[in-house]
Design a protein around this motif. Structure first.
Motif, PDB file in Angstrom:
ATOM      1  N   GLY A 174      -4.193  -2.519   4.121  1.00  0.00           N
ATOM      2  CA  GLY A 174      -3.683  -3.633   3.337  1.00  0.00           C
ATOM      3  C   GLY A 174      -2.686  -4.541   4.032  1.00  0.00           C
ATOM      4  N   ILE A 175      -1.599  -4.833   3.332  1.00  0.00           N
ATOM      5  CA  ILE A 175      -0.591  -5.788   3.812  1.00  0.00           C
ATOM      6  C   ILE A 175       0.083  -5.281   5.087  1.00  0.00           C
ATOM      7  N   GLY A 176       0.400  -3.984   5.129  1.00  0.00           N
ATOM      8  CA  GLY A 176       1.068  -3.418   6.314  1.00  0.00           C
ATOM      9  C   GLY A 176       0.202  -3.547   7.552  1.00  0.00           C
ATOM     10  N   ASN A 195       9.831  -2.853   5.947  1.00  0.00           N
ATOM     11  CA  ASN A 195       9.662  -1.837   4.913  1.00  0.00           C
ATOM     12  C   ASN A 195       8.524  -2.278   4.001  1.00  0.00           C
ATOM     13  N   ASN A 196       7.327  -1.820   4.331  1.00  0.00           N
ATOM     14  CA  ASN A 196       6.139  -2.247   3.583  1.00  0.00           C
ATOM     15  C   ASN A 196       5.551  -1.148   2.703  1.00  0.00           C
ATOM     16  N   ALA A 197       5.667   0.123   3.113  1.00  0.00           N
ATOM     17  CA  ALA A 197       5.018   1.208   2.365  1.00  0.00           C
ATOM     18  C   ALA A 197       5.396   1.140   0.894  1.00  0.00           C
ATOM     19  N   THR A 238       8.498   2.023 -13.733  1.00  0.00           N
ATOM     20  CA  THR A 238       9.052   2.671 -12.525  1.00  0.00           C
ATOM     21  C   THR A 238       8.972   1.709 -11.335  1.00  0.00           C
ATOM     22  N   TYR A 239       7.835   1.050 -11.197  1.00  0.00           N
ATOM     23  CA  TYR A 239       7.627   0.100 -10.091  1.00  0.00           C
ATOM     24  C   TYR A 239       8.629  -1.055 -10.199  1.00  0.00           C
ATOM     25  N   CYS A 240       8.832  -1.555 -11.428  1.00  0.00           N
ATOM     26  CA  CYS A 240       9.804  -2.646 -11.635  1.00  0.00           C
ATOM     27  C   CYS A 240      11.220  -2.188 -11.253  1.00  0.00           C
ATOM     28  N   ALA A 260      -5.392  -8.928  -2.409  1.00  0.00           N
ATOM     29  CA  ALA A 260      -6.572  -8.048  -2.399  1.00  0.00           C
ATOM     30  C   ALA A 260      -6.368  -6.923  -1.387  1.00  0.00           C
ATOM     31  N   THR A 261      -5.937  -5.755  -1.863  1.00  0.00           N
ATOM     32  CA  THR A 261      -5.697  -4.586  -1.006  1.00  0.00           C
ATOM     33  C   THR A 261      -6.048  -3.319  -1.811  1.00  0.00           C
ATOM     34  N   PRO A 262      -6.056  -2.154  -1.151  1.00  0.00           N
ATOM     35  CA  PRO A 262      -6.405  -0.915  -1.858  1.00  0.00           C
ATOM     36  C   PRO A 262      -5.505  -0.594  -3.060  1.00  0.00           C
ATOM     37  N   ILE A 263      -4.261  -1.056  -3.053  1.00  0.00           N
ATOM     38  CA  ILE A 263      -3.356  -0.727  -4.169  1.00  0.00           C
ATOM     39  C   ILE A 263      -3.906  -1.303  -5.483  1.00  0.00           C
ATOM     40  N   ASN A 264      -4.716  -2.362  -5.379  1.00  0.00           N
ATOM     41  CA  ASN A 264      -5.272  -3.036  -6.556  1.00  0.00           C
ATOM     42  C   ASN A 264      -6.733  -2.673  -6.805  1.00  0.00           C
ATOM     43  N   ARG A 265      -7.173  -1.513  -6.281  1.00  0.00           N
ATOM     44  CA  ARG A 265      -8.605  -1.169  -6.354  1.00  0.00           C
ATOM     45  C   ARG A 265      -9.130  -1.242  -7.795  1.00  0.00           C
TER      46      ARG A 265
HETATM   47  N1  LIG Z   1      -1.408  -5.825  -3.151  1.00  0.00           N
HETATM   48  C1  LIG Z   1      -0.613  -6.440  -4.000  1.00  0.00           C
HETATM   49  O1  LIG Z   1      -1.064  -7.150  -4.898  1.00  0.00           O
HETATM   50  C2  LIG Z   1       0.883  -6.302  -3.868  1.00  0.00           C
HETATM   51  C3  LIG Z   1       1.678  -7.134  -4.653  1.00  0.00           C
HETATM   52  C4  LIG Z   1       3.049  -7.032  -4.550  1.00  0.00           C
HETATM   53  C5  LIG Z   1       3.619  -6.133  -3.695  1.00  0.00           C
HETATM   54  N2  LIG Z   1       2.817  -5.321  -2.953  1.00  0.00           N
HETATM   55  C6  LIG Z   1       3.489  -4.376  -2.058  1.00  0.00           C
HETATM   56  O2  LIG Z   1       2.951  -4.488  -0.763  1.00  0.00           O
HETATM   57  C7  LIG Z   1       3.138  -3.251  -0.076  1.00  0.00           C
HETATM   58  C8  LIG Z   1       1.832  -2.860   0.586  1.00  0.00           C
HETATM   59  O3  LIG Z   1       0.863  -2.559  -0.402  1.00  0.00           O
HETATM   60  P1  LIG Z   1      -0.683  -2.928  -0.241  1.00  0.00           P
HETATM   61  O4  LIG Z   1      -1.001  -3.902  -1.286  1.00  0.00           O
HETATM   62  O5  LIG Z   1      -0.997  -3.250   1.159  1.00  0.00           O
HETATM   63  O6  LIG Z   1      -1.397  -1.567  -0.690  1.00  0.00           O
HETATM   64  P2  LIG Z   1      -1.861  -0.314   0.189  1.00  0.00           P
HETATM   65  O7  LIG Z   1      -2.037   0.781  -0.778  1.00  0.00           O
HETATM   66  O8  LIG Z   1      -2.990  -0.687   1.073  1.00  0.00           O
HETATM   67  O9  LIG Z   1      -0.610  -0.056   1.127  1.00  0.00           O
HETATM   68  C9  LIG Z   1       0.450   0.798   0.832  1.00  0.00           C
HETATM   69  C10 LIG Z   1       0.674   1.642   2.068  1.00  0.00           C
HETATM   70  O10 LIG Z   1       1.836   2.447   1.871  1.00  0.00           O
HETATM   71  C11 LIG Z   1       1.541   3.725   2.391  1.00  0.00           C
HETATM   72  N3  LIG Z   1       2.383   4.738   1.775  1.00  0.00           N
HETATM   73  C12 LIG Z   1       2.408   5.160   0.492  1.00  0.00           C
HETATM   74  N4  LIG Z   1       3.298   6.145   0.344  1.00  0.00           N
HETATM   75  C13 LIG Z   1       3.856   6.349   1.575  1.00  0.00           C
HETATM   76  C14 LIG Z   1       4.837   7.241   2.077  1.00  0.00           C
HETATM   77  N5  LIG Z   1       5.418   8.147   1.283  1.00  0.00           N
HETATM   78  N6  LIG Z   1       5.163   7.157   3.377  1.00  0.00           N
HETATM   79  C15 LIG Z   1       4.574   6.272   4.211  1.00  0.00           C
HETATM   80  N7  LIG Z   1       3.633   5.404   3.784  1.00  0.00           N
HETATM   81  C16 LIG Z   1       3.278   5.452   2.491  1.00  0.00           C
HETATM   82  C17 LIG Z   1       0.067   3.960   2.057  1.00  0.00           C
HETATM   83  O11 LIG Z   1      -0.489   4.968   2.868  1.00  0.00           O
HETATM   84  C18 LIG Z   1      -0.504   2.584   2.348  1.00  0.00           C
HETATM   85  O12 LIG Z   1      -0.893   2.464   3.704  1.00  0.00           O
HETATM   86  C19 LIG Z   1       3.651  -2.254  -1.117  1.00  0.00           C
HETATM   87  O13 LIG Z   1       5.052  -2.121  -0.985  1.00  0.00           O
HETATM   88  C20 LIG Z   1       3.310  -2.915  -2.427  1.00  0.00           C
HETATM   89  O14 LIG Z   1       4.169  -2.524  -3.464  1.00  0.00           O
HETATM   90  C21 LIG Z   1       1.470  -5.382  -3.018  1.00  0.00           C
END
Ligand SMILES: NC(=O)c1ccc[n+]([C@@H]2O[C@H](COP(=O)([O-])OP(=O)(O)OC[C@H]3O[C@@H](n4cnc5c(N)ncnc54)[C@H](O)[C@@H]3O)[C@@H](O)[C@H]2O)c1
Length: 256
Positions: free
Chosen positions: A17-19, A90-92, A156-158, A191-196
């Protein structure tokens, strides 16, 4: 972008995803990147390959941001492998859905640990190293529009993302005198796995798209470009701010 080539960046959750988008973009800008992951090594290998294909260098580190030992190991890896670090992203992150009145204690603890406690102690470990070396640095937190905007079913997320916003505000003041900038990026719907689940639910997805003035979901590249900017020379006077990347969603949001 000026100022990124040769720098060392640590990106958490960089196997998807974003990371993954951020780590790849920073690599394309010439940064050496510590690619953190948990779970699936294939994604981290894909990220590392993209960085190397772009002519830069990467190092994969398996580290769970909720574990103090892993936090120290991850930050230390940058110094061991590349001799230093300049950028922490800090993306995780993760989310768990539940009505507020049904939220289990375990979900609260896990969501807070990944989205808030992790960035807190990673930043602490990173700043300690920078202070010792008398070096400036850049910290970018991937927060969310929900650092500010209600998200029913995800209290919790908020809490975690709202906490990350206040942490950023505070650290901009505490770390400014050290030459360290701290900013948040607040993505909308990317569009990333978190929103599957959402991506597979066509009626819900279409309702959401109708609320996005630019008429599409965001991509990891949309977010990564802002990270690159915040790590560049052009952003040297920017600290303490949240940058919203949501196609206009926040100005036009209606919960279904
Ligand atoms: N996709 C969206 O719509 C969206 C919107 C707002 C914010 N975000 C934020 O963007 C960031 C990235 O999310 P994404 O959308 O790429 O989804 P994603 O699920 O692809 O990425 C999240 C990543 O965090 C990693 N992760 C989870 N727990 C972890 C841990 N304990 N230690 C290390 N890594 C861990 C996962 O393995 C995954 O690679 C997150 O912080 C998310 O909250 C995403």
């Amino acid at each position: 972008m000026r100022g990124i080539k040769g720098k060392v960046a640590i990106v958490t959750g960089a196997s998807s995803g974003i990371g993954q988008g951020i780590a790849t973009r920073l690599g394309c800008e010439g940064a050496k990147v510590i690619v953190d992951y948990i779970g699936h090594p294939e994604g981290a290998e894909e990220t590392e390959r993209a960085i190397k294909d772009a002519g830069s260098d990467g190092e994969i580190v398996k580290a769970d941001v909720t574990r103090m030992h892993d936090v120290q190991k991850l930050i230390g890896a940058a110094w061991e492998r590349f001799g230093s670090a300049d950028i922490l992203v800090n993306n995780a992150g993760m989310e768990r859905k539940s009505d507020f009145w049904d939220t289990p204690e375990g979900d609260y603890d896990q969501v807070m640990a990944v989205n808030l406690r992790g960035p807190f102690f990673l930043t602490q470990a990173f700043v300690r190293r920078l202070r010792e070396a008398d070096k400036p640095g850049r910290i970018v937190n991937i927060s969310s529009v929900h650092e500010d905007m209600a998200f029913p079913g995800f209290a919790t997320y908020c809490c975690a993302k709202g906490g990350l916003r206040m942490l950023m505000h505070d650290l901009a003041v505490e770390l400014g005198p050290l030459g360290i900038t701290v900013n948040n990026i607040a993505p909308g719907a990317i569009a990333t796995p978190i929103n599957r689940a959402l991506l597979e639910d066509k009626p819900k997805l279409n309702a959401l798209l109708a609320n996005i003035p630019l008429g599409r979901l965001g991509t990891p590249k949309d977010v990564a470009g802002m990270v690159a900017f915040l790590c560049s020379d052009d952003a040297s006077y920017i600290t303490g701010s949240t940058f919203v990347i949501d196609g206009g969603l926040m100005r036009n949001y209606h919960e279904q």
